[in-house]
Scaffold this motif. Structure first.
Motif, PDB file in Angstrom:
ATOM      1  N   GLN A   1      -0.324  -3.453  -4.799  1.00  0.00           N
ATOM      2  CA  GLN A   1       0.179  -2.454  -5.749  1.00  0.00           C
ATOM      3  C   GLN A   1      -0.998  -1.692  -6.381  1.00  0.00           C
ATOM      4  O   GLN A   1      -0.939  -0.479  -6.554  1.00  0.00           O
ATOM      5  CB  GLN A   1       1.029  -3.107  -6.840  1.00  0.00           C
ATOM      6  CG  GLN A   1       1.543  -2.131  -7.895  1.00  0.00           C
ATOM      7  CD  GLN A   1       2.434  -1.039  -7.324  1.00  0.00           C
ATOM      8  OE1 GLN A   1       3.301  -1.306  -6.506  1.00  0.00           O
ATOM      9  NE2 GLN A   1       2.220   0.189  -7.741  1.00  0.00           N
TER      10      GLN A   1
ATOM     11  N   LYS B   1      -2.364   0.702  -3.778  1.00  0.00           N
ATOM     12  CA  LYS B   1      -1.458   1.848  -3.630  1.00  0.00           C
ATOM     13  C   LYS B   1      -1.661   2.849  -4.777  1.00  0.00           C
ATOM     14  O   LYS B   1      -1.749   4.057  -4.561  1.00  0.00           O
ATOM     15  CB  LYS B   1      -0.015   1.339  -3.594  1.00  0.00           C
ATOM     16  CG  LYS B   1       1.016   2.397  -3.332  1.00  0.00           C
ATOM     17  CD  LYS B   1       2.408   1.773  -3.272  1.00  0.00           C
ATOM     18  CE  LYS B   1       3.463   2.843  -3.111  1.00  0.00           C
ATOM     19  NZ  LYS B   1       4.814   2.274  -3.107  1.00  0.00           N
ATOM     20  N   THR B   2      -1.743   2.335  -5.993  1.00  0.00           N
ATOM     21  CA  THR B   2      -1.946   3.192  -7.168  1.00  0.00           C
ATOM     22  C   THR B   2      -3.304   3.888  -7.105  1.00  0.00           C
ATOM     23  O   THR B   2      -3.403   5.097  -7.335  1.00  0.00           O
ATOM     24  CB  THR B   2      -1.817   2.356  -8.463  1.00  0.00           C
ATOM     25  OG1 THR B   2      -0.514   1.760  -8.501  1.00  0.00           O
ATOM     26  CG2 THR B   2      -2.029   3.207  -9.694  1.00  0.00           C
TER      27      THR B   2
ATOM     28  N   LYS C   1      -0.017  -0.767 -14.000  1.00  0.00           N
ATOM     29  CA  LYS C   1      -0.099  -0.965 -12.555  1.00  0.00           C
ATOM     30  C   LYS C   1      -1.490  -1.330 -12.062  1.00  0.00           C
ATOM     31  O   LYS C   1      -1.723  -1.380 -10.863  1.00  0.00           O
ATOM     32  CB  LYS C   1       0.367   0.304 -11.825  1.00  0.00           C
ATOM     33  CG  LYS C   1       1.831   0.587 -11.995  1.00  0.00           C
ATOM     34  CD  LYS C   1       2.253   1.777 -11.193  1.00  0.00           C
ATOM     35  CE  LYS C   1       3.707   2.108 -11.461  1.00  0.00           C
ATOM     36  NZ  LYS C   1       4.048   3.442 -11.044  1.00  0.00           N
TER      37      LYS C   1
END
Length: 147
Positions: A5, A8-9, A116
């Motif tokens: 995650q 991805k961010t 995130k």
């Protein structure tokens, strides 16, 4: 927090840096060599390239593969910006650059990273955001000094 995650961010942020790099490339091409804005825009573009490098390194530290472009959405936004909403004079170019830094550079980044990222990645993003806020201040001061 899961590394995938975070990667991805960070990759979305990296794509945003590439979009900024290409936007400034377009602005620089539109400015005369004698324009005082030209050197400011080149410096900002160098900062964006450095930020892209930092984000890429962090993604690799997390065993991810960094993006290498602004992605399809970024290319579409850049196309629209250059062909439909294109600035012509220095004042319009400045306004366009300020809008890009504020909307895409700062606000979207703040929204994207909320809850995130790990502490190390978040610290990096905060340093990048601080630099982008400096860019906005510099551009705004130039805009107001040209009035």
């Amino acid at each position: 927090m899961e590394d995938q995650q975070i990667i991805k961010t960070l990759n979305k942020l990296l794509q945003g840096q590439y979009m900024g790099i290409h936007s400034y490339e377009s602005f620089i091409k539109k400015l005369d060599d004698s324009s005082p804005l030209r050197s400011i825009f080149i410096t900002i573009q160098k900062d964006l390239k450095y930020h892209a490098e930092l984000l890429s390194e962090r993604i690799q530290e997390l065993h991810g593969t960094p993006e290498t472009s602004e992605g399809v959405i970024g290319k579409i936004e850049l196309f629209i910006s250059e062909n439909i909403d294109r600035p012509h004079d220095e004042k319009e170019i400045l306004k366009h650059a300020i809008k890009g830094e504020n909307l895409y550079g700062i606000k979207m980044t703040e929204n994207l990273v909320r809850d995130k990222l790990d502490d190390k990645s978040l610290n990096l993003v905060h340093r990048i955001l601080d630099k982008q806020r400096e860019h906005v201040d510099t551009l705004k001061s130039k805009l107001h000094s040209n009035n």
